[in-house]
Design an enzyme around this catalytic site. Structure first.
Site, PDB file in Angstrom:
ATOM      1  N   ASN A 146       0.869  -1.167   0.000  1.00 44.53           N
ATOM      2  CA  ASN A 146       0.000   0.000   0.000  1.00 44.53           C
ATOM      3  C   ASN A 146       0.911   1.224   0.000  1.00 44.53           C
ATOM      4  OD1 ASN A 146      -1.452   2.309   0.896  1.00 44.53           O
ATOM      5  ND2 ASN A 146      -3.061   1.009   1.731  1.00 44.53           N
ATOM      6  N   GLU A 188      -3.780   1.852  -3.072  1.00 38.47           N
ATOM      7  CA  GLU A 188      -3.818   3.303  -2.831  1.00 38.47           C
ATOM      8  C   GLU A 188      -2.893   4.048  -3.785  1.00 38.47           C
ATOM      9  OE1 GLU A 188      -5.091   5.438   0.736  1.00 38.47           O
ATOM     10  OE2 GLU A 188      -4.122   3.798   1.831  1.00 38.47           O
ATOM     11  N   TYR A 238      -7.690  -3.762  -2.512  1.00 35.00           N
ATOM     12  CA  TYR A 238      -7.621  -2.743  -1.468  1.00 35.00           C
ATOM     13  C   TYR A 238      -8.989  -2.728  -0.803  1.00 35.00           C
ATOM     14  CZ  TYR A 238      -7.452   1.872   0.729  1.00 35.00           C
ATOM     15  OH  TYR A 238      -7.519   2.906   1.632  1.00 35.00           O
ATOM     16  N   ASP A 246      -3.852  -4.804   0.765  1.00 31.15           N
ATOM     17  CA  ASP A 246      -4.259  -4.225   2.039  1.00 31.15           C
ATOM     18  C   ASP A 246      -5.675  -4.711   2.307  1.00 31.15           C
ATOM     19  OD1 ASP A 246      -5.083  -2.719   4.174  1.00 31.15           O
ATOM     20  OD2 ASP A 246      -4.639  -0.772   3.273  1.00 31.15           O
ATOM     21  N   ASN A 258      -7.123  -4.650   5.214  1.00 33.89           N
ATOM     22  CA  ASN A 258      -7.720  -3.790   6.242  1.00 33.89           C
ATOM     23  C   ASN A 258      -8.356  -4.573   7.384  1.00 33.89           C
ATOM     24  OD1 ASN A 258      -7.512  -0.938   6.457  1.00 33.89           O
ATOM     25  ND2 ASN A 258      -8.487  -0.717   4.448  1.00 33.89           N
ATOM     26  N   ASP A 294       2.709   4.550   5.144  1.00 33.04           N
ATOM     27  CA  ASP A 294       2.489   4.025   6.496  1.00 33.04           C
ATOM     28  C   ASP A 294       2.339   2.509   6.468  1.00 33.04           C
ATOM     29  OD1 ASP A 294       0.080   4.172   5.169  1.00 33.04           O
ATOM     30  OD2 ASP A 294      -1.044   5.060   6.818  1.00 33.04           O
TER      31      ASP A 294
END
Length: 363
Positions: A55, A86, A182, A221, A223, A341
């Site tokens: 990401n 992203e 994502y 990702d 999440n 991040d």
């Protein structure tokens, strides 16, 4: 396989005539299929075995400031495929007109400059050896990409989950499917519809993994942190609130990505889809230094608070081929995160299932 994913054969680079016999795809409710740059010069039938997911938290920003270091990482790890989430660049198409989610926007001065930045970044080593497919939304939000070495020729490249572009790319090879996603963030509040959006996403993913007709490599990702071992501070994340708000259902309380409801749904997807978390398959113990893919801002209450939300998940039939699955960032100062991040995560598979799995770091 249920057709949640619409095919696209366009990769964002100048179109070239496909070689005779190359795979083609029908396109339903999506952009018209066009030729992809084949460039295949590898042995017939060769398929990727080394993968990276990352990401980038705005690929354009990474290209402007952190690209040399990331290129060194790619050259060192030498992945066959890089899956990015992203991207945060809008799809081509003027305001009010239909968008082409496989092309970068370039109809304004700023978008043309951004596209040139991307093209320059991808024109030198090691990325000049890769071709790229984009799945972009109609704004600077979300967006995914797949970079693949030109010697590999997939049977089909598809994207689109319920006509929501920017979150899915699926690449089909002869012996497996590669899914780059994502996943939407769960959010904090039921009344903002984020919970409902995430529940719908998880339902679709469950249906998809139950119906795939080939072994699956699912990365990105996602999440969600599946278990307590996957976060640095379980009590902190379980008790987290936004402005003191407490959802009406206890299973929805806590940090997005670590609510009980999300974790249970993810576990159900793994079990019903007969899928294995590749990293946890090799790494059984908690690792406070290198065991997390997302790290909070080094300044503020999230300093040192970390989560593992970036995954490689593979079909059970592929688990004996897992050679390594590593996270390449460490520490609370975001070393090896290349400005994002999130840090990159890699997966390597052996050629033959008979080869014993062995955990090793690629650097």
């Amino acid at each position: 396989m249920k057709r949640f994913f619409q095919p696209v054969l366009k990769d964002g680079s100048p179109a070239k005539k496909r070689p005779a016999g190359a795979a083609t795809s029908d396109c339903v409710d999506g952009p018209a299929p066009t030729a992809a740059d084949a460039g295949g010069d590898g042995p017939p039938g060769e398929e990727p075995r080394r993968f990276v997911t990352w990401n980038a938290n705005s690929l354009l920003l990474r290209m402007k400031s952190d690209w040399p270091a990331f290129c060194q990482f790619v050259a060192r790890v030498d992945p066959d495929v890089i899956c990015v989430q992203e991207v945060r660049m809008p799809a081509a198409g003027s305001k009010g007109a239909p968008k082409n989610p496989s092309e970068l926007k370039d109809d304004t001065t700023s978008s043309r400059e951004e596209k040139q930045t991307v093209l320059r970044a991808l024109s030198s080593s090691p990325f000049k050896d890769y071709r790229v497919w984009w799945s972009l939304s109609d704004s600077k939000y979300a967006g995914t990409a797949v970079f693949m070495k030109k010697k590999f020729e997939p049977k089909k490249v598809s994207f689109n989950l319920d006509r929501t572009y920017g979150r899915v790319i699926i690449v089909e090879f002869e012996s497996f499917l590669l899914l780059n996603t994502y996943a939407p963030n769960n959010g904090w509040k039921e009344e903002e519809n984020s919970f409902q959006r995430r529940r719908k996403w998880d339902k679709r993913m469950l249906e998809f993994v139950q119906q795939v007709n080939k072994p699956l490599i699912w990365c990105g990702d996602l999440n969600v942190s599946h278990d307590e071992i996957d976060v640095s501070h379980p009590d902190f994340f379980s008790d987290a609130k936004l402005n003191g708000y407490i959802p009406p259902n206890k299973e929805d309380c806590g940090q997005p990505g670590f609510t009980l409801a999300e974790r249970q749904r993810f576990g159900n997807i793994l079990s019903q889809g007969k899928l294995v978390d590749a990293y946890r398959y090799l790494h059984k113990e908690k690792d406070m230094e290198c065991g997390f893919s997302w790290s909070g801002n080094p300044v503020g209450k999230y300093r040192g608070k970390r989560m593992r939300i970036d995954y490689f998940v593979v079909s059970e039939g592929l688990k004996d081929r897992i050679v390594s699955c590593e996270m390449h960032g460490h520490g609370i100062e975001l070393e090896g995160f290349y400005g994002s991040d999130h840090c990159p995560v890699s997966l390597e598979l052996s050629k033959e299932a008979a080869e014993a799995p062995e955990s090793k770091s690629s650097g």
